[in-house]
Design a protein around this motif. Structure first.
Motif, mmCIF file in Angstrom:
data_model
loop_
_atom_site.group_PDB
_atom_site.id
_atom_site.type_symbol
_atom_site.label_atom_id
_atom_site.label_comp_id
_atom_site.label_asym_id
_atom_site.label_seq_id
_atom_site.Cartn_x
_atom_site.Cartn_y
_atom_site.Cartn_z
ATOM 1 N N ARG A 221 -2.241 63.227 -27.070
ATOM 2 C CA ARG A 221 -0.882 62.685 -27.179
ATOM 3 C C ARG A 221 -0.456 62.032 -25.874
ATOM 4 N NH1 ARG A 221 2.311 67.576 -29.733
ATOM 5 N NH2 ARG A 221 0.740 68.601 -28.537
ATOM 6 N N ARG A 222 -0.762 62.695 -24.761
ATOM 7 C CA ARG A 222 -0.394 62.109 -23.463
ATOM 8 C C ARG A 222 -1.194 60.842 -23.206
ATOM 9 N NH1 ARG A 222 1.195 66.614 -19.019
ATOM 10 N NH2 ARG A 222 2.862 67.518 -20.231
ATOM 11 N N LEU A 223 -2.455 60.871 -23.576
ATOM 12 C CA LEU A 223 -3.284 59.693 -23.411
ATOM 13 C C LEU A 223 -2.714 58.529 -24.212
ATOM 14 C CD1 LEU A 223 -5.898 58.466 -22.277
ATOM 15 C CD2 LEU A 223 -7.079 59.335 -24.289
ATOM 16 N N ALA A 224 -2.311 58.803 -25.448
ATOM 17 C CA ALA A 224 -1.730 57.759 -26.293
ATOM 18 C C ALA A 224 -0.394 57.281 -25.727
ATOM 19 C CB ALA A 224 -1.546 58.265 -27.720
ATOM 20 N N SER A 225 0.401 58.211 -25.203
ATOM 21 C CA SER A 225 1.713 57.821 -24.681
ATOM 22 C C SER A 225 1.596 57.002 -23.400
ATOM 23 C CB SER A 225 2.592 59.047 -24.448
ATOM 24 O OG SER A 225 2.093 59.814 -23.377
ATOM 25 N N VAL A 226 0.507 57.165 -22.669
ATOM 26 C CA VAL A 226 0.290 56.372 -21.459
ATOM 27 C C VAL A 226 -0.467 55.098 -21.786
ATOM 28 C CG1 VAL A 226 -0.905 56.326 -19.242
ATOM 29 C CG2 VAL A 226 0.363 58.357 -19.912
ATOM 30 N N GLY A 227 -1.500 55.225 -22.597
ATOM 31 C CA GLY A 227 -2.380 54.091 -22.891
ATOM 32 C C GLY A 227 -1.729 53.000 -23.723
ATOM 33 N N PHE A 228 -0.986 53.357 -24.754
ATOM 34 C CA PHE A 228 -0.398 52.361 -25.642
ATOM 35 C C PHE A 228 0.614 51.471 -24.916
ATOM 36 C CE2 PHE A 228 2.667 50.945 -28.891
ATOM 37 C CZ PHE A 228 1.794 50.169 -29.661
ATOM 38 N N PRO A 229 1.569 52.061 -24.171
ATOM 39 C CA PRO A 229 2.502 51.186 -23.439
ATOM 40 C C PRO A 229 1.783 50.292 -22.424
ATOM 41 C CG PRO A 229 3.381 53.400 -23.547
ATOM 42 C CD PRO A 229 1.981 53.459 -24.080
ATOM 43 N N ALA A 230 0.750 50.817 -21.776
ATOM 44 C CA ALA A 230 0.018 49.993 -20.808
ATOM 45 C C ALA A 230 -0.664 48.830 -21.502
ATOM 46 C CB ALA A 230 -1.011 50.850 -20.070
ATOM 47 N N LEU A 231 -1.213 49.085 -22.679
ATOM 48 C CA LEU A 231 -1.850 48.019 -23.447
ATOM 49 C C LEU A 231 -0.824 46.971 -23.856
ATOM 50 C CD1 LEU A 231 -4.370 46.905 -24.835
ATOM 51 C CD2 LEU A 231 -3.820 48.328 -26.810
ATOM 52 N N MET A 232 0.350 47.402 -24.265
ATOM 53 C CA MET A 232 1.398 46.463 -24.666
ATOM 54 C C MET A 232 1.838 45.605 -23.473
ATOM 55 S SD MET A 232 1.539 46.882 -27.818
ATOM 56 C CE MET A 232 2.855 45.747 -28.142
ATOM 57 N N LEU A 233 1.923 46.227 -22.300
ATOM 58 C CA LEU A 233 2.278 45.462 -21.111
ATOM 59 C C LEU A 233 1.197 44.439 -20.778
ATOM 60 C CD1 LEU A 233 3.771 48.247 -18.816
ATOM 61 C CD2 LEU A 233 5.001 46.332 -19.841
ATOM 62 N N ALA A 234 -0.040 44.824 -20.964
ATOM 63 C CA ALA A 234 -1.141 43.892 -20.704
ATOM 64 C C ALA A 234 -1.067 42.704 -21.646
ATOM 65 C CB ALA A 234 -2.484 44.611 -20.846
ATOM 66 N N GLY B 164 -5.571 53.726 -15.728
ATOM 67 C CA GLY B 164 -6.524 54.723 -15.238
ATOM 68 C C GLY B 164 -5.864 55.745 -14.339
ATOM 69 N N THR B 165 -4.980 55.283 -13.460
ATOM 70 C CA THR B 165 -4.260 56.180 -12.565
ATOM 71 C C THR B 165 -3.381 57.140 -13.355
ATOM 72 O OG1 THR B 165 -4.247 54.503 -10.828
ATOM 73 C CG2 THR B 165 -2.631 56.272 -10.628
ATOM 74 N N LYS B 166 -2.648 56.619 -14.326
ATOM 75 C CA LYS B 166 -1.768 57.458 -15.146
ATOM 76 C C LYS B 166 -2.582 58.474 -15.953
ATOM 77 C CE LYS B 166 2.248 55.787 -14.099
ATOM 78 N NZ LYS B 166 3.193 56.609 -13.364
ATOM 79 N N MET B 167 -3.710 58.055 -16.476
ATOM 80 C CA MET B 167 -4.555 58.970 -17.254
ATOM 81 C C MET B 167 -5.097 60.085 -16.363
ATOM 82 S SD MET B 167 -6.498 56.237 -19.735
ATOM 83 C CE MET B 167 -7.705 57.400 -20.284
ATOM 84 N N GLN B 168 -5.476 59.755 -15.135
ATOM 85 C CA GLN B 168 -5.961 60.770 -14.200
ATOM 86 C C GLN B 168 -4.852 61.758 -13.860
ATOM 87 O OE1 GLN B 168 -9.081 61.294 -13.273
ATOM 88 N NE2 GLN B 168 -8.473 63.051 -12.061
ATOM 89 N N GLU B 169 -3.637 61.256 -13.651
ATOM 90 C CA GLU B 169 -2.499 62.136 -13.367
ATOM 91 C C GLU B 169 -2.243 63.079 -14.539
ATOM 92 O OE1 GLU B 169 0.711 59.477 -12.449
ATOM 93 O OE2 GLU B 169 -0.131 58.935 -10.503
ATOM 94 N N ALA B 170 -2.313 62.552 -15.763
ATOM 95 C CA ALA B 170 -2.104 63.385 -16.956
ATOM 96 C C ALA B 170 -3.186 64.445 -17.061
ATOM 97 C CB ALA B 170 -2.074 62.510 -18.207
ATOM 98 N N LYS B 171 -4.416 64.069 -16.785
ATOM 99 C CA LYS B 171 -5.539 65.013 -16.851
ATOM 100 C C LYS B 171 -5.354 66.141 -15.835
ATOM 101 C CE LYS B 171 -10.539 65.147 -16.199
ATOM 102 N NZ LYS B 171 -11.722 64.369 -15.813
ATOM 103 N N GLU B 172 -4.944 65.793 -14.621
ATOM 104 C CA GLU B 172 -4.730 66.807 -13.589
ATOM 105 C C GLU B 172 -3.588 67.745 -13.970
ATOM 106 O OE1 GLU B 172 -4.195 64.522 -10.021
ATOM 107 O OE2 GLU B 172 -6.315 63.934 -9.967
ATOM 108 N N ALA B 173 -2.510 67.198 -14.530
ATOM 109 C CA ALA B 173 -1.373 68.031 -14.944
ATOM 110 C C ALA B 173 -1.799 69.003 -16.040
ATOM 111 C CB ALA B 173 -0.218 67.159 -15.424
#
Length: 136
Positions: free
Chosen positions: A6-19, A44-53
């Protein structure tokens, strides 16, 4: 869908839309490529932060479960001991540190409960706040 996905989707989807939005606004293919590279780096940075959290939360959950297991083992030891009464002794464990409290029948019960708790695996220390009934 687990929390990581869910966190991956919440970070990845908006980033893709911005791209994609950046692509529409980019004047040249080179500008579009740079925009995509920047978005990928940020994602990638946001995904790493989510993974660490998530890793930190998992570690805290593991610590809680370890403490609960220690408490359960001590309660079982007290229950199996003929000198002790499990309903008289309260056991709490935090980060491997055990606290015994309550009123018991004799000084020997205090010594016995403390010794039982100390020999359980993963116990770092035992604090006894046990008192003998009628003695304050």
């Amino acid at each position: 869908m687990n929390l990581f996905h869910r966190r991956l989707a919440s970070v990845g989807f908006p980033a893709l839309m911005l791209a994609v939005a950046g692509l529409v606004q980019a004047a040249t293919a080179e500008d579009a490529g740079k925009s995509i590279d920047q978005m990928i780096e940020k994602t990638g940075t946001k995904m790493q932060e989510a993974k660490e959290a998530l890793g930190e939360k998992a570690a805290k959950t593991g610590d809680y479960l370890d403490d609960a297991a220690i408490t359960a083992k001590i309660k079982a030891e007290i229950l199996g001991d003929p000198l002790l009464k499990v309903l008289q002794i309260h056991v709490t464990t935090t980060d491997g540190v055990v606290r015994l409290s309550g009123e018991v029948d004799s000084p020997q019960s205090i010594e016995r409960a403390t010794a039982l708790a100390a020999r359980v695996n993963q116990v770092k220390s035992v604090t006894s706040e046990l008192v003998v009934k009628g003695v304050k």
